[in-house]
Design an enzyme around this catalytic site. Structure first.
Site, PDB file in Angstrom:
ATOM      1  N   HIS A   1       6.087  10.348  13.587  1.00 47.11           N
ATOM      2  CA  HIS A   1       6.207   9.374  12.509  1.00 47.11           C
ATOM      3  C   HIS A   1       7.367   9.714  11.582  1.00 47.11           C
ATOM      4  O   HIS A   1       8.121   8.828  11.188  1.00 47.11           O
ATOM      5  CB  HIS A   1       4.899   9.317  11.714  1.00 47.11           C
TER       6      HIS A   1
ATOM      7  N   TRP B   1      -6.214   6.868   8.599  1.00 46.71           N
ATOM      8  CA  TRP B   1      -5.286   7.470   7.644  1.00 46.71           C
ATOM      9  C   TRP B   1      -5.575   6.974   6.227  1.00 46.71           C
ATOM     10  O   TRP B   1      -5.564   7.755   5.272  1.00 46.71           O
ATOM     11  CB  TRP B   1      -3.854   7.145   8.053  1.00 46.71           C
TER      12      TRP B   1
ATOM     13  N   ASP C   1       8.683   4.079   7.165  1.00 45.97           N
ATOM     14  CA  ASP C   1       7.368   4.072   6.526  1.00 45.97           C
ATOM     15  C   ASP C   1       7.406   3.148   5.297  1.00 45.97           C
ATOM     16  O   ASP C   1       7.924   2.035   5.366  1.00 45.97           O
ATOM     17  CB  ASP C   1       6.952   5.505   6.185  1.00 45.97           C
ATOM     18  N   TRP C   2       6.867   3.593   4.148  1.00 44.90           N
ATOM     19  CA  TRP C   2       6.890   2.763   2.941  1.00 44.90           C
ATOM     20  C   TRP C   2       8.307   2.458   2.469  1.00 44.90           C
ATOM     21  O   TRP C   2       8.534   1.491   1.737  1.00 44.90           O
ATOM     22  CB  TRP C   2       6.097   3.431   1.816  1.00 44.90           C
TER      23      TRP C   2
ATOM     24  N   ASP D   1       4.706   8.215  17.566  1.00 50.60           N
ATOM     25  CA  ASP D   1       4.085   7.760  16.319  1.00 50.60           C
ATOM     26  C   ASP D   1       2.907   6.847  16.645  1.00 50.60           C
ATOM     27  O   ASP D   1       3.110   5.737  17.150  1.00 50.60           O
ATOM     28  CB  ASP D   1       5.120   7.011  15.467  1.00 50.60           C
TER      29      ASP D   1
END
Length: 304
Positions: A279, A163, A123-124, A249
């Site tokens: 995810h 999202w 992710d980030w 995901d």
């Protein structure tokens, strides 16, 4: 703007999280300073591996991966990004920027572990970690990436746009429930509470609210030029680079294949799409992810 500090009482009795606290103070910008919390497990003389979390999680996400990585011979370092976990939290959404997050994480690295390290990012954690790899490839020994990318504009998916809008405006922004919905396996009540622990009220969620709107997925956004420059180094990264993405995901589907095609060190690696994996892959497939890091580090020659 206030810099919020975490209440230790909210982190009492976390399940499967027996790790010691570590802290450093960093320059947040505009005259503000704050503390970052991080985990540092294993021998200080062992080869280091960074575990970078994303949105809206914290180092609790890595509790199942840390023990096998330490047992394999790593020094495991997992920071809580500013605004997340036990780290301090500016309460102004506008204060958070992509460049600042990179700066904060680089300050942490310089203070804690400046030598070359392996990286696992999701992710980030990938938007930050992959950019750092691209900017300074010689400082990374190998990379395993999951459910992440280094975007440079384009057209965002409908799932991501939904999202982003939810994070911006929903009054029901309960972090633990979000994590639970984005895994393919069910979380316990104690685990959900652990993900809620850093966020007791709306001001503490400023960083989590901010992150989705900072992803440079549309032309003209801040971060695109920086990521385009980073892609030069990332594409030429010739040390082992493995992608392990979750089959369930909806946000990052297909991006693992794109990374594998663009990065030199990804050629010939055993990339995989993990079944029953959402995810937050660290919850669903921690053993497979940890083994991927171990195998990739051995291929890189940094782990016996």
């Amino acid at each position: 703007m206030r810099i919020l500090t975490a209440d230790p009482a909210r982190f009492a009795d976390l399940p499967d999280y027996p790790f010691a606290e570590n802290w450093i103070e960093i320059d947040l910008g505009e005259g503000h300073r704050g503390r970052m919390h991080y985990l540092d497990e294993g021998s200080k003389d062992a080869p280091p591996v960074f575990l970078f979390h994303g949105e809206p999680s914290w180092s609790f996400l890595y509790r199942k991966m840390i023990p096998p990585l330490v047992e394999a011979g790593f020094r495991v370092l997992a920071p809580d990004l500013v605004g997340f976990g036990k780290s301090d939290k500016p309460d102004d959404i506008a204060f958070y920027t992509y460049d600042r997050h990179v700066s904060w994480l680089k300050q942490w690295r310089e203070a804690v572990c400046p030598e070359p390290a392996a990286l696992f990012c999701q992710d980030w954690g990938g938007l930050l970690g992959l950019r750092m790899v691209g900017e300074e490839p010689d400082r990374f020994t190998c990379v395993v990436a999951s459910n992440t990318f280094l975007p440079t504009g384009g057209t965002p998916s409908p799932a991501f746009m939904a999202w982003r809008e939810f994070a911006k405006s929903s009054p029901d922004f309960r972090i633990g429930a979000l994590i639970d919905r984005a895994t393919a396996t069910e979380r316990s009540e104690a685990e959900i509470a652990a993900y809620d622990a850093p966020f007791p009220d709306e001001p503490s969620k400023a960083g989590a609210r901010a992150f989705p709107a900072l992803v440079p997925v549309e032309d003209g956004m801040d971060g695109i030029e920086q990521n385009q420059r980073a892609w030069v180094g990332l594409a030429g990264f010739d040390k082992p680079f493995l992608t392990l993405f979750g089959a369930d995901d909806p946000v990052t589907g297909g991006l693992g294949e794109t990374l594998a095609k663009r990065i030199k060190g990804a050629e010939g690696m055993p990339h995989a799409i993990l079944p029953t994996c959402g995810h937050f892959c660290q919850e669903d497939r921690p053993a497979e992810l940890a083994q991927g890091v171990i195998d990739t580090a051995r291929k890189a020659g940094v782990l016996g």
